[in-house]
Design a protein around this motif. Structure first.
Motif, PDB file in Angstrom:
ATOM      1  N   LEU A 279       0.826  -1.206   0.000  1.00 30.73           N
ATOM      2  CA  LEU A 279       0.000   0.000   0.000  1.00 30.73           C
ATOM      3  C   LEU A 279       0.860   1.256   0.000  1.00 30.73           C
ATOM      4  CD1 LEU A 279      -2.964  -0.866   2.376  1.00 30.73           C
ATOM      5  CD2 LEU A 279      -3.102  -0.178  -0.018  1.00 30.73           C
ATOM      6  N   TYR A 282       2.058   1.846  -3.374  1.00 31.96           N
ATOM      7  CA  TYR A 282       0.916   2.326  -4.151  1.00 31.96           C
ATOM      8  C   TYR A 282       0.690   3.816  -3.892  1.00 31.96           C
ATOM      9  CZ  TYR A 282      -4.087   3.269  -4.891  1.00 31.96           C
ATOM     10  OH  TYR A 282      -5.276   3.844  -5.234  1.00 31.96           O
ATOM     11  N   LYS A 283       0.849   4.208  -2.636  1.00 33.55           N
ATOM     12  CA  LYS A 283       0.612   5.591  -2.238  1.00 33.55           C
ATOM     13  C   LYS A 283       1.466   6.581  -3.035  1.00 33.55           C
ATOM     14  CE  LYS A 283       1.059   8.545   1.817  1.00 33.55           C
ATOM     15  NZ  LYS A 283       0.999   8.568   3.270  1.00 33.55           N
ATOM     16  N   HIS A 285       1.924   6.898  -5.965  1.00 31.90           N
ATOM     17  CA  HIS A 285       1.346   7.402  -7.225  1.00 31.90           C
ATOM     18  C   HIS A 285       0.809   8.814  -7.070  1.00 31.90           C
ATOM     19  CE1 HIS A 285      -2.746   6.409  -5.658  1.00 31.90           C
ATOM     20  NE2 HIS A 285      -3.111   7.354  -6.488  1.00 31.90           N
ATOM     21  N   GLU A 309      -8.540  -8.456  -1.899  1.00 33.54           N
ATOM     22  CA  GLU A 309      -9.542  -7.416  -2.184  1.00 33.54           C
ATOM     23  C   GLU A 309      -8.869  -6.151  -2.693  1.00 33.54           C
ATOM     24  OE1 GLU A 309      -9.807  -8.017   1.842  1.00 33.54           O
ATOM     25  OE2 GLU A 309      -9.555  -9.875   0.714  1.00 33.54           O
ATOM     26  N   ASP A 310      -7.813  -5.744  -1.992  1.00 31.59           N
ATOM     27  CA  ASP A 310      -7.127  -4.526  -2.397  1.00 31.59           C
ATOM     28  C   ASP A 310      -6.550  -4.673  -3.792  1.00 31.59           C
ATOM     29  OD1 ASP A 310      -7.816  -3.448  -0.048  1.00 31.59           O
ATOM     30  OD2 ASP A 310      -5.817  -3.458   0.854  1.00 31.59           O
ATOM     31  N   HIS A 313      -9.012  -3.729  -6.263  1.00 26.06           N
ATOM     32  CA  HIS A 313      -9.241  -2.287  -6.330  1.00 26.06           C
ATOM     33  C   HIS A 313      -8.122  -1.571  -7.064  1.00 26.06           C
ATOM     34  CE1 HIS A 313     -12.736  -2.667  -3.906  1.00 26.06           C
ATOM     35  NE2 HIS A 313     -12.088  -3.069  -2.823  1.00 26.06           N
ATOM     36  N   VAL A 314      -6.894  -1.999  -6.814  1.00 27.75           N
ATOM     37  CA  VAL A 314      -5.766  -1.341  -7.480  1.00 27.75           C
ATOM     38  C   VAL A 314      -5.831  -1.625  -8.981  1.00 27.75           C
ATOM     39  CG1 VAL A 314      -3.260  -1.236  -7.658  1.00 27.75           C
ATOM     40  CG2 VAL A 314      -4.330  -1.367  -5.417  1.00 27.75           C
ATOM     41  N   ASP A 316      -8.565  -2.044 -10.639  1.00 31.76           N
ATOM     42  CA  ASP A 316      -9.600  -1.129 -11.124  1.00 31.76           C
ATOM     43  C   ASP A 316      -9.058   0.284 -11.296  1.00 31.76           C
ATOM     44  OD1 ASP A 316     -11.486  -3.051 -11.299  1.00 31.76           O
ATOM     45  OD2 ASP A 316     -12.678  -2.415  -9.563  1.00 31.76           O
ATOM     46  N   HIS A 317      -8.256   0.696 -10.323  1.00 34.17           N
ATOM     47  CA  HIS A 317      -7.695   2.047 -10.391  1.00 34.17           C
ATOM     48  C   HIS A 317      -6.856   2.207 -11.657  1.00 34.17           C
ATOM     49  CE1 HIS A 317      -5.524   5.506  -8.080  1.00 34.17           C
ATOM     50  NE2 HIS A 317      -6.036   5.893  -9.223  1.00 34.17           N
ATOM     51  N   MET A 357     -14.292   7.108  -9.999  1.00 36.13           N
ATOM     52  CA  MET A 357     -15.027   6.224 -10.893  1.00 36.13           C
ATOM     53  C   MET A 357     -16.411   6.759 -11.232  1.00 36.13           C
ATOM     54  SD  MET A 357     -15.001   3.352 -12.338  1.00 36.13           S
ATOM     55  CE  MET A 357     -16.045   4.007 -13.569  1.00 36.13           C
ATOM     56  N   PHE A 386     -16.402  -2.344 -14.107  1.00 33.22           N
ATOM     57  CA  PHE A 386     -16.093  -1.961 -12.735  1.00 33.22           C
ATOM     58  C   PHE A 386     -17.123  -2.458 -11.725  1.00 33.22           C
ATOM     59  CE2 PHE A 386     -13.870   1.031 -15.457  1.00 33.22           C
ATOM     60  CZ  PHE A 386     -12.608   1.016 -14.913  1.00 33.22           C
TER      61      PHE A 386
ATOM     62  N   LYS B 414     -16.836  -0.687   0.920  1.00 35.58           N
ATOM     63  CA  LYS B 414     -15.502  -0.323   0.446  1.00 35.58           C
ATOM     64  C   LYS B 414     -15.543  -0.003  -1.046  1.00 35.58           C
ATOM     65  CE  LYS B 414     -10.751  -1.877   1.187  1.00 35.58           C
ATOM     66  NZ  LYS B 414      -9.894  -2.892   1.801  1.00 35.58           N
ATOM     67  N   ARG B 415     -16.187  -0.892  -1.800  1.00 35.28           N
ATOM     68  CA  ARG B 415     -16.277  -0.685  -3.240  1.00 35.28           C
ATOM     69  C   ARG B 415     -17.000   0.617  -3.564  1.00 35.28           C
ATOM     70  NH1 ARG B 415     -15.944  -3.581  -7.848  1.00 35.28           N
ATOM     71  NH2 ARG B 415     -15.195  -5.369  -6.674  1.00 35.28           N
ATOM     72  N   LEU B 418     -14.734   3.638  -2.720  1.00 33.93           N
ATOM     73  CA  LEU B 418     -13.614   3.812  -3.638  1.00 33.93           C
ATOM     74  C   LEU B 418     -14.096   4.283  -5.004  1.00 33.93           C
ATOM     75  CD1 LEU B 418     -11.394   0.726  -2.752  1.00 33.93           C
ATOM     76  CD2 LEU B 418     -11.219   3.065  -1.925  1.00 33.93           C
ATOM     77  N   GLN B 419     -15.230   3.756  -5.435  1.00 37.98           N
ATOM     78  CA  GLN B 419     -15.747   4.164  -6.741  1.00 37.98           C
ATOM     79  C   GLN B 419     -16.224   5.611  -6.728  1.00 37.98           C
ATOM     80  OE1 GLN B 419     -18.736   1.290  -7.833  1.00 37.98           O
ATOM     81  NE2 GLN B 419     -17.217  -0.101  -8.715  1.00 37.98           N
ATOM     82  N   THR B 420     -16.804   6.017  -5.612  1.00 37.97           N
ATOM     83  CA  THR B 420     -17.402   7.350  -5.567  1.00 37.97           C
ATOM     84  C   THR B 420     -16.390   8.433  -5.207  1.00 37.97           C
ATOM     85  OG1 THR B 420     -19.442   6.304  -4.862  1.00 37.97           O
ATOM     86  CG2 THR B 420     -19.313   8.685  -4.630  1.00 37.97           C
ATOM     87  N   TYR B 423     -10.025   5.895  -5.705  1.00 36.14           N
ATOM     88  CA  TYR B 423      -9.370   4.678  -5.225  1.00 36.14           C
ATOM     89  C   TYR B 423      -8.297   4.952  -4.176  1.00 36.14           C
ATOM     90  CZ  TYR B 423     -11.872   2.024  -8.698  1.00 36.14           C
ATOM     91  OH  TYR B 423     -12.877   1.434  -9.405  1.00 36.14           O
ATOM     92  N   ILE B 426      -8.312   3.991  -0.427  1.00 36.80           N
ATOM     93  CA  ILE B 426      -7.970   2.660   0.066  1.00 36.80           C
ATOM     94  C   ILE B 426      -6.984   2.816   1.231  1.00 36.80           C
ATOM     95  CG2 ILE B 426      -5.901   2.138  -1.302  1.00 36.80           C
ATOM     96  CD1 ILE B 426      -7.194  -0.443  -2.112  1.00 36.80           C
ATOM     97  N   LEU B 427      -6.147   3.856   1.165  1.00 39.94           N
ATOM     98  CA  LEU B 427      -5.156   4.101   2.217  1.00 39.94           C
ATOM     99  C   LEU B 427      -5.840   4.526   3.511  1.00 39.94           C
ATOM    100  CD1 LEU B 427      -2.768   6.033  -0.154  1.00 39.94           C
ATOM    101  CD2 LEU B 427      -2.263   3.810   0.853  1.00 39.94           C
TER     102      LEU B 427
END
Lengths: 517, 585
Positions: A279, A282-283, A285, A309-310, A313-314, A316-317, A357, A386, B414-415, B418-420, B423, B426-427
C-alpha cells in the motif's frame, strides 16, 4: 430497498426509543424567540449612550482583543515605530488565565492554600510581580543538578542528563558494550530526541556492519535511525541498511528515495505485513503528476503483494486511469474539432483525468450515452467492467440524462417489459428519491408528475405533489381517498378559474362519488 | 530554570534587550490561552510576526526569537529567514524556542542548512498541559491517537507522563492510579519510573488529587463517533471550536440600530471566545440542546427585570446604584444576544431532515438494530456524494457496534466508497482498519450488546431537561468512557471485571507512597477529586457528562479532565485519514 415512509413511521410508532426531536410546537424553542425579543427590546433601551466598544471593554468574557494571535497580525501590519503604544485594554496584572474562570469546579479554587513546603506557586497564586508569574506548571529542580561538576557519568545517568537537556559528552563511551548500554537506556526512556542523539554518535563511531547487526535486535532504535536517515536524506546509508535487512535477491521496482524509508519503517512496524508495504508503494502514485507516468506506475504496482480485495481495487484504479487517458485525448480533440454537438452545447468544465469512478461514469453518461458497448467510454461497458451496483448506475445515469433534459432517456431507464410484453415502470430507487434527483436537475412539472404519481404511499405522494405543484395528482389522490374536506381545502389554494379548480368543482358535484366526509 | 520560558521572562529575558518574536502560527492559539501580548510587551517584545518564508519584516530590535514546533519544514523556513536577514543587519541575535521539546533532528537540519551557528540560544519551552478551563487541561497534541495506534510511536505518551510529573510537582503526588488500556499502562509505568529516578527529593505538597484515572481512547471508540447533543458539543460538531474560540456565520450577529435601514450584512465571520468565565455560557454549555431554549428564556426574563429596575430608582443614590450596575448588565445582555443567535443557528440544523435521519441511524446502531446489514442510509449518502468523513463516521460506528462488519457488508461499502470518492482512499480505509475503527467480523460473537447492557449504555428515558443520568449528553447513549469512570468511583471496577476483560488492553491499579503527614484527613462530606486523563482525545459531550457527575449531590467526587486533544468524530477521523503530502514522523 429503501425503507418506505410507511415503514418508517410504523417503525417509529412502535419503536422503543425516541429520536431526538425538535418539534416546532415545542415550548423550548418558541422560547428562543421570546429571549430574542427580550434581547432586542433591551438593546434599544440602553442604546442611547453605548457604543459597542464600551461593552467590549468591560466584558467579562475575555475578549480576543490583546490576545497573541490578534496582536501578531496587528504588530505585523503596523509599520510604525516601536514606541507607538497600541491601544490595548489594560489587563490587570494579576488576572492569570486560571483566575478568569468562575466555574464552580475550577482548578484555582481547588488549589488555594494547600501548599505545604511554600516553595511552589500554584497556578492560582499570582504574585504581584508579573515577571515571576507562572502560567504553566514548572518542574522543580532535581537533586542531581547540584552535582553538575561530576563528569564521570554512567550510561544511565548520561541519558537522564540528556533528558534534562544538559550538556553531556558521549565521547568517553568507547567500548561497544558501553555504547549499546547507552542506546538501551535511551530507548527505555522513550525520549525520541535522546535516542536520536545517541544514534548519531553510534553512527559516527561504529562500522556500519556492527551498527546494523546490533540494531536488528533493537527495533525501536532501528526505527528511529531509519527515520533519521530518511529525514537527513542519507540515501547511501539507507540503501545499505535496506540491503542488510531484506532477504537476498529481493528487488524493488522504481523505489524512490522517500519511499525506501517508508518501506523500511513499515517492514519493521508491521512485523512483515507485506500488504502495508504494498500500500505504501501504491501511495507513491499520488506524487506523480504526469498521467502517463502515473498510469505506468500503477501498472507496476499490480504485481505488489496486496491483499486479494485490495489487489482488485488497485487493478480497477489502473484500468480507470488507462481509460481516462484515452477518453481525455479523444474528447479533447472532438471538442477542438467543433463537430460534435454535445461538446459545443455543453463545453467540458474540467479534464476527466484522475476523477473518481462515479464521476467518470457520470461524464460518460453525459457525453457518450449512446455509444456501442465496444468502446471504453460506453456507460454500460464501464458499468460491467467496474461492477458498479445497480443503484449507483441508476442514480448516475438518471442525474446525467436529466441534466441534459433528455427526458425520453430518463423514461427509458425505468421501463421494463414483463413476459406479456406490457411495459411498467420499475426503479431500484424509491420514486421519492427519483423525484428529488429530477427536481435538482430542474425537471419541469410535466416530467415530475409522471414520477410523483408512482409513489406508493398516498400521504407521501400528496405532500410531494403539493411541493412540486402537481395539482392533478393531489386532486386524484383525494378523490380516490373520497376526502371531500381536503379537496375543498385544496381548492382554495388554487388559482381562480384555473382548469384544476374547475376539475375539483366537477368532482364535488359528481353524485356518483360517495364521500367519506 | 533551564528550558522554561519563564526563566527567560524572568532572568535572561530582560537582559536581552528589545526583541521581536516570530511565531509558528499554530502556536499562537494555545499561547493565547496562557499569555497576553501586554505581558510580553512588558518584557520588551516590540514586534510579533508569523513565520513565513522569505525575508523577515523589518523591526528595530536587538533580538529575533523563533517560537516553533519541532518540525523540519519549519526549520527550512527559519533558515531562509536567517539567510536573508544576515545581508541587511549583522548585529541582531537569533534565538529558537522549541515547543514543547527540542529536537535533535531539527537542530541537525539547521546545521545542514548552515545556520545553526547563527543562533545564540537554542532552548525549549515545555508546554505540556494547557489550561482550557477551570477543570480542563489539554496537550492539544493532535496526532497523538494516530501516532499511538497507527504509527506505533509512543512519543506522545512520554510527553503525557512528563506532563503528569509536572502536575504532581505542583499539586502533590497522586496516591492512587487506575488505568485501562495499553497506553494507560505505558504512561503509568513511565510515571512510576520517573518517580524512582527523582527519588530522594520528597514532594512535600499536600495532594490535591486523590485519584488519577488513565483511559485509552481505544477502549471506547464509539463515543466520539456519535453526534454530540450538548450545546457546546453541537457548536463543536457544526462550527468547530479551536483553542477556545469559534467562528460563526455573521448574518445572525448583524447589529441593527433603531431607525437605520439594514446595512450591508457583514461578511467576515464572527469570532467568539467560549469558556466558563462567561456566566451564561457556564450555565448552558453542558446542557442537552433541547434544554437550552428554556434556559435562555429564563435568563432573558431576569435581565429584562433588572433593566426595568430603573423605573423604581427614585433617589439619586438608587440611580447611582443602577448606573454602576449597567456595565455588567450590558455584558450580560450581549452574552444573551450572542447565545440566542448561536442557538438559532444550531436549531436550523438540528431541525433539518438530514440531521434527523443521520441521528436516527446512529441511534439504531447504538441500540443494535440491523448492524449486520448494509445500511440504506449510508448507501444513499454515498450515492449523494455526501462528505466522505460523514460516511466514514457512520460506517465506523456500525462496525464498532457490531464487533466488526460482515465480509460482504464491508466489501460492499468499500467498493462504493472507492468508486465514488476515488481509489486512493484505500489508504484511509486501511488506516481505519489498523486503528480498529473498521474491522472484519472474525468471530460470530458480538460483544457490544453485552457491554451495552452491563454498563447501561442505552437509557430508554433519557431526561434532557432535568437529567438524572449522563446519557442525556447523547439523548439516550451514556458514553462508555464516562460510565467506566462513574463505576470506578462507586461501586468499583471489581463489579464489572467481566466487561473490562471484553475491552482492549489491561486494567490496573497502582499506589504511590506519600510522605508521612501528607495523608489527607478528610472532613465528613468532603468531596474526593479524580483527575481523568483521556489518552488519544476527549469530546465535549464526555466532558459535559463528567461535569454532570461532579455536580451530582451524592456523587462525592469531583472530576478534573485532562487529555491529549479535544476532538469530535469529524476531527478525529480526519486525523486518521491518509494525507498524501504528509510524511511519517
Amino acid at each position: 430497498m429503501m425503507k418506505s415512509k410507511a415503514d418508517e413511521e410504523d417503525y417509529w410508532n412502535s419503536s422503543k426509543f425516541k429520536a431526538f426531536t425538535f418539534d416546532d410546537e415545542d415550548d423550548e424553542f418558541s422560547r428562543l424567540k421570546e429571549s430574542k425579543r427580550a434581547v432586542n427590546s433591551i438593546r434599544y433601551l440602553v442604546e442611547e449612550d453605548d457604543d459597542e466598544e464600551e461593552v467590549e471593554k468591560v466584558s467579562w468574557s475575555g475578549e480576543p482583543v490583546g490576545s497573541i494571535s490578534w496582536s501578531v497580525s496587528e504588530t505585523a501590519a503596523s509599520n510604525q515605530k516601536a514606541d507607538r503604544e497600541p491601544a490595548f485594554p489594560k489587563v490587570s496584572a494579576d488576572s492569570g488565565p486560571m483566575s478568569r474562570s468562575h466555574s464552580g469546579y475550577s482548578l484555582s479554587s481547588l488549589f488555594k492554600g494547600k501548599t505545604k513546603g511554600g516553595n511552589f506557586q500554584s497556578l492560582a497564586d499570582s504574585p504581584s510581580d508579573p515577571s515571576v508569574r507562572l502560567y504553566a506548571p514548572e518542574l522543580r529542580k532535581p537533586k542531581s543538578e547540584y552535582k553538575d561538576y561530576v563528569s564521570d557519568w554512567s550510561p544511565e545517568e548520561t541519558v537522564q542528563r540528556m533528558q534534562q537537556g544538559k550538556v553531556v559528552s558521549l565521547e568517553k563511551f568507547r567500548s561497544l558494550q558501553d555504547k549499546l548500554l547507552l542506546l538501551d537506556y535511551a530507548v527505555n526512556a522513550h525520549d525520541g530526541n535522546v535516542i536520536t542523539a545517541v544514534l548519531i554518535y553510534l553512527k559516527r563511531t561504529l562500522s556500519k556492519e556492527v551498527l546494523f547487526r546490533e540494531l536488528e535486535s533493537r527495533q525501536t532504535a532501528l526505527r528511529h535511525l531509519i527515520h533519521y536517515l530518511t529525514e537527513t536524506r542519507d540515501q547511501r546509508l539507507l540503501l545499505e541498511l535496506l540491503r542488510s535487512l531484506l532477504p537476498p535477491g529481493h528487488t524493488w521496482c522504481c523505489v524512490s528515495f522517500y519511499l525506501m524509508g517508508f518501506i523500511l519503517l513499515f517492514l519493521l512496524r508491521a512485523l512483515g505485513r507485506m500488504e502495508d508495504v504494498a500500500l505504501l508503494q501504491y501511495k507513491e502514485h499520488l506524487s506523480i503528476a504526469d498521467e502517463n507516468r502515473r498510469r505506468d506506475f500503477l501498472k507496476n504496482c499490480l504485481s505488489l503483494p496486496f491483499s486479494p480485495e485490495d489487489s482488485a481495487h488497485v487493478q480497477d484504479h489502473y484500468t480507470l486511469l488507462e481509460r481516462q487517458v484515452i477518453i481525455e485525448t479523444t474528447d479533447r480533440q472532438a471538442e477542438r474539432g467543433g463537430k460534435v454537438e454535445v461538446f459545443q452545447k455543453f463545453p467540458r468544465k474540467a479534464s476527466i483525468l484522475n476523477m473518481p469512478m462515479i464521476t467518470t461514469l457520470y461524464y460518460c453518461c453525459f457525453y457518450h450515452y449512446t455509444e456501442s458497448e465496444g468502446t471504453f467510454s460506453c456507460p454500460l461497458n464501464i458499468r460491467q467492467t467496474f461492477k458498479i451496483s445497480e443503484k449507483q448506475y441508476f442514480v448516475t445515469a438518471l442525474a446525467a440524462r436529466a441534466k441534459l433534459k433528455a427526458w425520453s432517456d430518463v423514461d427509458a431507464l425505468f421501463t421494463s417489459r414483463n413476459w406479456l410484453g406490457f411495459t411498467r415502470k420499475k426503479s431500484p430507487l424509491s420514486f421519492q428519491r427519483v423525484v428529488d434527483i429530477l427536481q435538482k436537475n430542474s425537471a419541469p412539472t410535466q416530467v415530475l408528475q409522471n414520477y410523483v404519481a408512482l409513489v406508493d404511499d398516498a400521504e407521501l405522494r400528496i405532500s410531494l405533489a403539493q411541493k412540486h405543484k402537481c395539482h392533478d395528482i393531489v386532486i386524484n389522490t383525494y378523490r380516490d381517498l373520497k376526502d371531500r374536506q381536503q379537496l375543498l381545502g385544496y381548492q382554495v389554494k388554487l388559482k381562480r378559474g384555473s382548469a384544476e379548480e374547475r376539475k375539483i368543482d366537477e368532482l364535488l358535484n359528481n353524485p356518483q362519488i360517495r364521500w367519506k366526509n | 530554570m533551564r528550558g522554561n520560558p519563564y526563566s527567560i521572562l524572568r532572568g535572561g529575558w530582560k537582559a536581552l534587550g528589545t526583541q521581536a518574536i516570530v511565531w509558528d502560527e499554530y502556536l499562537t492559539g494555545p499561547f493565547g490561552l496562557i499569555a497576553q501580548y501586554s505581558l510580553l510587551k512588558e518584557h520588551e517584545v516590540e514586534k510579533m510576526f508569523t513565520l513565513k518564508s522569505g525575508k523577515l519584516p523589518s523591526a528595530d530590535v536587538k533580538n529575533i526569537i523563533f517560537f516553533v514546533r519541532p518540525r523540519l519544514e519549519l526549520m527550512d523556513i527559519i533558515a531562509e529567514n536567517v539567510f536573508s536577514e544576515d545581508k541587511m543587519h549583522s548585529s541582531r541575535d537569533f534565538h529558537i524556542l522549541f515547543v514543547p521539546r527540542r529536537s535533535m533532528l531539527c537542530e541537525q537540519r539547521l546545521k545542514e542548512q548552515g545556520v545553526l551557528a547563527s543562533f545564540v540560544n537554542i532552548d525549549e519551552y515545555i508546554l505540556d498541559l494547557i489550561p482550557y478551563d477551570g477543570d480542563l487541561l489539554s496537550m492539544e497534541y493532535e496526532s497523538a491517537f494516530r501516532e499511538c495506534y497507527l504509527e506505533n510511536d509512543q512519543t506522545s505518551l512520554y510527553h503525557t507522563a512528563k506532563g503528569l510529573m509536572t502536575l504532581q510537582a505542583l499539586y502533590g503526588t497522586i496516591p492512587q492510579i487506575y488505568g485501562k488500556g495499553d497506553c494507560a499502562r505505558h504512561v503509568a509505568n513511565m510515571m512510576l519510573r520517573m518517580k524512582r529516578e527523582f527519588a530522594g527529593s520528597q514532594n512535600q505538597i499536600l495532594p490535591v488529587f486523590d485519584t488519577l484515572l488513565l483511559l485509552d481512547r481505544n477502549i471506547d471508540l464509539l463515543t466520539p463517533l456519535a453526534t454530540q447533543l450538548t450545546y457546546e458539543g453541537l457548536i463543536d460538531e457544526i462550527y468547530g471550536i479551536t483553542n477556545g474560540y469559534v467562528k460563526l456565520p455573521p448574518e445572525k450577529f448583524a447589529q441593527k440600530k433603531q431607525g437605520e435601514a439594514s446595512k450591508d450584512l457583514p461578511t467576515e465571520s464572527k469570532k467568539l471566545q467560549l469558556n466558563s468565565a462567561e456566566e451564561l455560557y457556564a450555565e448552558i454549555r453542558d446542557k442537552n440542546f433541547n434544554a437550552v431554549g428554556a434556559a435562555l428564556s429564563k435568563k432573558a426574563k431576569i435581565i429584562s427585570a433588572a433593566f426595568e429596575e430603573r423605573h423604581n430608582a427614585k433617589t439619586v443614590g438608587e440611580i447611582k446604584q443602577f448606573v454602576s450596575q449597567l456595565p455588567h448588565m450590558q455584558a450580560a445582555r450581549s452574552s444573551l444576544a450572542n447565545h440566542t443567535s448561536i442557538a438559532e443557528l444550531i436549531k436550523d440544523i438540528t431541525t433539518s431532515e438530514a440531521f434527523f435521519e443521520n441521528l436516527t441511524v446512529e441511534q439504531e446502531f447504538m441500540t443494535g438494530v440491523d448492524t449486520d446489514k448494509v445500511n440504506t442510509y449510508i448507501e444513499d449518502c454515498i450515492a449523494q456524494k455526501d462528505p466522505l468523513i460523514k460516511i466514514l463516521r457512520l460506517m465506523c460506528m456500525q462496525s464498532v457496534c457490531n464487533n466488526g462488519l460482515k465480509q460482504k457488508v464491508f466489501e460492499y461499502y468499500k467498493r462504493e466508497i472507492l468508486q465514488t470518492y476515488g481509489y486512493e482512499h484505500i489508504l484511509t480505509l486501511n488506516n481505519l482498519e489498523k486503528a480498529s475503527l473498521l474491522k472484519l467480523q472474525t468471530s460470530s460473537r458480538n460483544n457490544y450488546p453485552t457491554i451495552r447492557k452491563t454498563l447501561k449504555l442505552w437509557m430508554e428515558d433519557a431526561n434532557e431537561q432535568n437529567p438524572n443520568d449522563i446519557s442525556y449528553v447523547y439523548s439516550g447513549y451514556a458514553p462508555l468512557s464516562v460510565r467506566l469512570t462513574q463505576v470506578l468511583a462507586r461501586p468499583g471496577w471489581r463489579s464489572i471485571e467481566e466487561v473490562l476483560k471484553l475491552l482492549p488492553g489491561p486494567h490496573f491499579e497502582e499506589r504511590q507512597q506519600l510522605p508521612a503527614g501528607l495523608h489527607k484527613k478528610r472532613q465528613q462530606g468532603e468531596n474526593r477529586t479524580t483527575l481523568v486523563f483521556f489518552l488519544g482525545g476527549v469530546s465535549y459531550a464526555e466532558i459535559a457528562a463528567l461535569r454532570f457527575l461532579s455536580q451530582m449531590e451524592d456523587s462525592g467526587m469531583e472530576y478534573i479532565i485532562a487529555t491529549t486533544k479535544l476532538l469530535n468524530g469529524t476531527t478525529w477521523i480526519k486525523s486518521l485519514m491518509d494525507r498524501p503530502e504528509s510524511q511519517i514522523s
